[in-house]
Design an enzyme around this catalytic site. Structure first.
Site, short mmCIF file in Angstrom:
data_model
loop_
_atom_site.label_atom_id
_atom_site.label_comp_id
_atom_site.label_asym_id
_atom_site.label_seq_id
_atom_site.Cartn_x
_atom_site.Cartn_y
_atom_site.Cartn_z
N GLU A 98 0.81 -1.22 0.00
CA GLU A 98 0.00 0.00 0.00
C GLU A 98 0.84 1.28 0.00
OE1 GLU A 98 -4.21 -0.37 1.62
OE2 GLU A 98 -2.94 -0.92 3.32
N HIS A 117 -1.01 5.66 7.83
CA HIS A 117 -2.14 4.82 7.42
C HIS A 117 -2.32 3.71 8.45
CE1 HIS A 117 -4.86 2.24 5.32
NE2 HIS A 117 -3.98 1.25 5.29
N HIS A 119 -5.38 0.81 10.52
CA HIS A 119 -6.68 0.13 10.57
C HIS A 119 -7.18 0.20 12.01
CE1 HIS A 119 -4.26 -2.48 7.52
NE2 HIS A 119 -4.66 -1.37 6.94
N HIS A 189 -11.87 -0.65 5.81
CA HIS A 189 -10.41 -0.79 5.77
C HIS A 189 -9.75 -0.02 6.92
CE1 HIS A 189 -6.59 -0.33 3.00
NE2 HIS A 189 -6.28 -0.59 4.25
ZN ZN Z 1 -4.32 -0.73 4.90
#
Ligand code: ZN
Length: 263
Positions: A98, A117, A119, A189
């Site tokens: 990613e 980033h 989750h 996500h």
């Molecule tokens: Zn991710």
């Protein structure tokens, strides 16, 4: 020192493109390692999730760890990338699938210096309920503004993806949402948050998760009073000016945990 020699699940192994740049600030790279450890210790990332920083002397490059759990990242694990998401110093090591989240946001937002980033647990529920939005409920989260946009990957890549931002086209579509916000939720996500420094991006990632938790709790009690846009602006100006204070505390705490992990 924490370390990890394991290979990442679902990692991409890429050939290096071009030559790595010299003379990135050692302090900047140390801060990126610290950010990895803090985000793990604060529960924002677990084995997954990542943080990046733009190169301080080459704005068309950025640094991100190789494919591994953030809590175990060391200086030797940092890899330099182009804004096309291509590694220039991976030396055969696997990199995050990613990475295009980071490359496309750095491309679209020249003011952004760091990207987180994750989750994180309380954010995901707010990404999957129609009509629900992450909105600021307390003064530490003014950066959320009038509400975080939600990125719907189906609009770009159809209804049979793995939901990962695994190429530059999907990354660019996500990055477009950052023209109106410094935090974007990703349906089913997680979320991505940006800042003009590593410390600000980490601060926002930690308090976005906390705000989501408070918002979910408050919604169970009744009508919620959210911050106004004026309150949000004032809180960003005043409260985020003090982000050095939590950074030092979080770093001390993360180091204690790190030293307790046997190699
Ligand atoms: Zn991710």
């Amino acid at each position: 020192m924490c370390s990890d020699d394991s290979e990442g699940v679902g990692a991409a192994s890429e050939l290096d493109i071009g030559e790595p740049s010299a003379n990135a600030s050692p302090a900047l790279l140390d801060e990126l390692v610290a950010a990895n450890h803090i985000l793990f210790d604060q529960g924002v990332v677990d084995a997954f999730g990542h943080v990046s920083v733009r190169h301080d002397k080459r704005p068309d490059r950025f640094f991100l760890a190789r494919n591994m759990a953030p809590g175990r990242v060391t200086l030797d694990d940092l890899v330099e990338f182009t804004l096309d998401g291509e590694p220039v110093s991976a030396n055969g090591r696997k990199v995050y699938l990613e990475r295009f989240i980071h490359s496309e946001i750095f491309k679209a937002r020249p003011d952004v210096q760091a990207v987180v980033h994750s989750h994180s647990h309380s954010i995901v529920p707010l990404s999957v309920v129609s009509g629900a939005r992450l909105r600021p409920v307390f003064h530490m989260a003014g950066f959320i503004g009038s509400g975080a946009p939600v990125f719907e990957i189906r609009e770009v890549a159809g209804d049979a993806t793995d939901l990962l931002i695994s190429n530059s086209e999907i990354g660019a579509a996500l990055a477009q949402h950052f023209t109106q916000s410094d935090i974007v939720l990703m349906r089913g996500h997680g979320s991505t948050v940006v800042g003009d420094s590593i410390k600000r991006a980490v601060y926002r990632a930690v308090y976005a998760e906390l705000n989501a938790r408070y918002q979910l709790q408050a919604l169970q009690l009744g009508d919620v009073t959210f911050l106004t846009e004026g309150e949000c602006r004032a809180c960003v100006d005043r409260v985020e000016g003090q982000m050095q204070r939590p950074w030092e505390l979080w770093l001390d705490k993360a180091r204690i945990r790190c030293e307790a992990v046997p190699n």
